[in-house]
Design an enzyme around this catalytic site. Structure first.
Site, PDB file in Angstrom:
ATOM      1  N   GLY A  20     -10.977  -6.051  12.870  1.00 56.41           N
ATOM      2  CA  GLY A  20     -10.577  -5.413  14.111  1.00 56.41           C
ATOM      3  C   GLY A  20      -9.428  -4.440  13.923  1.00 56.41           C
ATOM      4  CG  ASP A  49     -19.699   6.123  13.527  1.00 54.45           C
ATOM      5  OD1 ASP A  49     -20.921   6.191  13.716  1.00 54.45           O
ATOM      6  OD2 ASP A  49     -18.854   6.649  14.272  1.00 54.45           O
ATOM      7  CD  GLN A  70     -14.034   6.565   3.191  1.00 58.86           C
ATOM      8  OE1 GLN A  70     -13.263   7.359   2.656  1.00 58.86           O
ATOM      9  NE2 GLN A  70     -13.606   5.489   3.825  1.00 58.86           N
ATOM     10  CG  ASP A  77     -20.350 -26.199   5.419  1.00 56.85           C
ATOM     11  OD1 ASP A  77     -19.238 -25.631   5.290  1.00 56.85           O
ATOM     12  OD2 ASP A  77     -20.812 -26.977   4.562  1.00 56.85           O
ATOM     13  NE  ARG A 121      -2.935   2.725   2.907  1.00 59.47           N
ATOM     14  CZ  ARG A 121      -2.287   3.605   3.667  1.00 59.47           C
ATOM     15  NH1 ARG A 121      -1.156   3.270   4.260  1.00 59.47           N
ATOM     16  NH2 ARG A 121      -2.760   4.818   3.839  1.00 59.47           N
ATOM     17  CB  SER A 149     -18.063  -3.877   9.653  1.00 56.66           C
ATOM     18  OG  SER A 149     -17.854  -2.917  10.677  1.00 56.66           O
ATOM     19  CG  ASN A 150     -11.575  -1.078   8.627  1.00 53.27           C
ATOM     20  OD1 ASN A 150     -11.069  -1.830   9.451  1.00 53.27           O
ATOM     21  ND2 ASN A 150     -10.876  -0.175   7.974  1.00 53.27           N
ATOM     22  CG  HIS A 160     -24.769 -22.726  10.923  1.00 50.69           C
ATOM     23  ND1 HIS A 160     -24.226 -23.586   9.978  1.00 50.69           N
ATOM     24  CD2 HIS A 160     -24.128 -23.037  12.093  1.00 50.69           C
ATOM     25  CE1 HIS A 160     -23.329 -24.359  10.540  1.00 50.69           C
ATOM     26  NE2 HIS A 160     -23.244 -24.060  11.825  1.00 50.69           N
TER      27      HIS A 160
END
Length: 449
Positions: free
Chosen positions: A391, A316, A345, A423, A258, A366-367, A419
């Protein structure tokens, strides 16, 4: 009946003498009410046909409401922050004379857009106001009116000091599109080329000021449209049997990649974060495991495997949690994805995400680690069957291939799957493919199509 111009976000209007009464439309199926987010005009202002009057927020999106006539704003019935019900009058506009017919019907029209263009994605999503917002053109009747264009296009024009009246609009009824601005710039019509965009807030970093509560005093407030949408989605999500799977990914090599690509992106006005790389790797893994990009029919009798990877990204925003999607990721380059993410954004931070931005997702990421957290339990969006939550990036001691302790840049990913049709083994294999692309970015580059 009087036909209404495309792009006018209104539904019904009654003409009484020389006063045009603009009513709140049923902007989408099932709409009952909308919150008035922002007025772009004031009582006494002269407005032109197609001119944006206000933004309303529903439980699905923020929508522009435009004037279908030239005239003067006589009365605004609902102030900012208030709620209007479908069919209620929003504003009275005085016209030059009575118009035949009593009502006009139209639905909000989406602006035609091509595939995301890196150079334009960082354009600010501005609203009304500013030096270049009041540019006028003359219509066939010899009257001046504002150039039809969305706030995002006006923001791009302001950024490059472009007079919109000098740009040929190729949209419906002469509306100036983003592509028209870019062509104008390429032809030398703007002052300078595209400049790199100012850094944008990360998807999870948009600060939301907490509502003030006086110590010892309780306060009750109305549920906001975005919160209403979240309530509805979470109640539907309760019917999905979730299972979780987590893993750790080392990003040392990806971070170096990056950093090498970042100046290339900045030269094109694009901010390149880690998220576009995560999204592209997810799309490549979905190609191998398409069951994660599917949906289960309402009667549980059919599974639809979606041909496009429309990957939702949780954001957010000042209005709360919103989840727009980047469409057809499998067809986009990493720079294309970054450009589209920049656009979403900016619109999210300004509360300007459209219904098209928020609909059509087939898979989600989701970051939330941008804010904090390590392991999470993401909730599947109804209509989808899988979601991942990334995370926080941490530096931890890990062993390399030779057994030496090294400082490793690691994240934890937490997947949730439906589910009923996914699986644990399938989820684990999908995650391993995604992880391999991120830990060995050269393999991702070699497999790009």
């Amino acid at each position: 009946m009087r036909g209404s111009p495309a792009g006018a976000s209104f539904s019904a209007a009654a003409y009484l003498a020389d006063v045009f009464k603009l009513k709140l439309a049923d902007l989408h199926e099932g709409l009952v009410e909308a919150d008035i987010k922002e007025w772009l005009v004031a009582e006494g202002d002269e407005v032109g046909e197609f001119e944006d009057l206000c933004f309303v927020m529903t439980d699905k999106a923020s929508t522009e409401i435009s004037s279908p006539v030239d005239g003067k704003v006589l009365k605004i019935y609902h102030p900012e922050g208030s709620t209007a019900k479908v069919g209620e009058v929003l504003v009275d506009i005085e016209t030059d004379g009575p118009v035949a017919g009593s009502e006009a019907e139209a639905a909000p029209a989406a602006e035609p857009e091509s595939a995301p263009e890196p150079a334009a994605a960082a354009a600010p999503a501005g609203g009304a106001g500013g030096e270049y917002d009041e540019q006028m053109i003359t219509n066939a009747a010899g009257k001046s009116r504002r150039v039809p264009a969305t706030p995002a296009v006006r923001g791009l024009a302001r950024k490059h000091k472009i007079d919109l009246s000098q740009v040929a609009g190729n949209g419906k009824d002469g509306r100036v599109l983003k592509g028209d601005i870019l062509k104008f710039i390429e032809s030398g019509g703007a002052e300078g080329g595209l400049a790199p965009a100012a850094p944008q807030a990360p998807a999870g970093g948009a600060a939301r000021a907490p509502a003030a509560v006086v110590p010892g005093e309780s306060r009750t407030e109305k549920v906001a449209p975005v919160t209403k949408a979240m309530i509805r989605v979470m109640e539907e999500a309760n019917a999905i049997p979730h299972f979780g799977y987590s893993d750790e990914i080392t990003l040392n090599s990806l971070i170096e990649t990056r950093l090498r690509l970042k100046p290339v992106a900045e030269a094109q006005g694009i901010k390149l974060t880690m998220m576009p790389l995560f999204i592209k790797a997810a799309s490549m893994a979905l190609t191998e495991y398409p069951i994660l990009n599917s949906s289960l029919s309402g009667d549980k009798s059919e599974i639809t495997y979606h041909g496009s990877h429309n990957i939702c990204v949780a954001m957010d925003t000042p209005d709360g949690l919103t989840v727009p999607s980047i469409k057809s990721v499998e067809q986009l380059s990493i720079l294309d994805i970054a450009a589209e993410l920049n656009r979403l954004q900016e619109l999210g931070a300004a509360g300007r995400l459209s219904r098209g931005d928020l609909e059509g997702g087939t898979f989600s990421l989701s970051n939330v680690g941008n804010i904090g957290g390590t392991y999470l339990s993401p909730v599947i969006i109804p209509g989808q069957v899988a979601i991942g939550a990334i995370g926080a990036l941490r530096t931890l001691p890990r062993f390399d291939a030779e057994g030496n302790v090294i400082p490793a840049k690691v994240i934890n990913v937490s997947w949730s799957g439906d589910h009923r049709i996914i699986d644990g083994a399938t989820m684990a294999r999908f995650s391993n493919v995604w992880k391999n692309y991120l830990e060995n970015p050269d393999t991702m580059i070699l497999n790009l199509k």
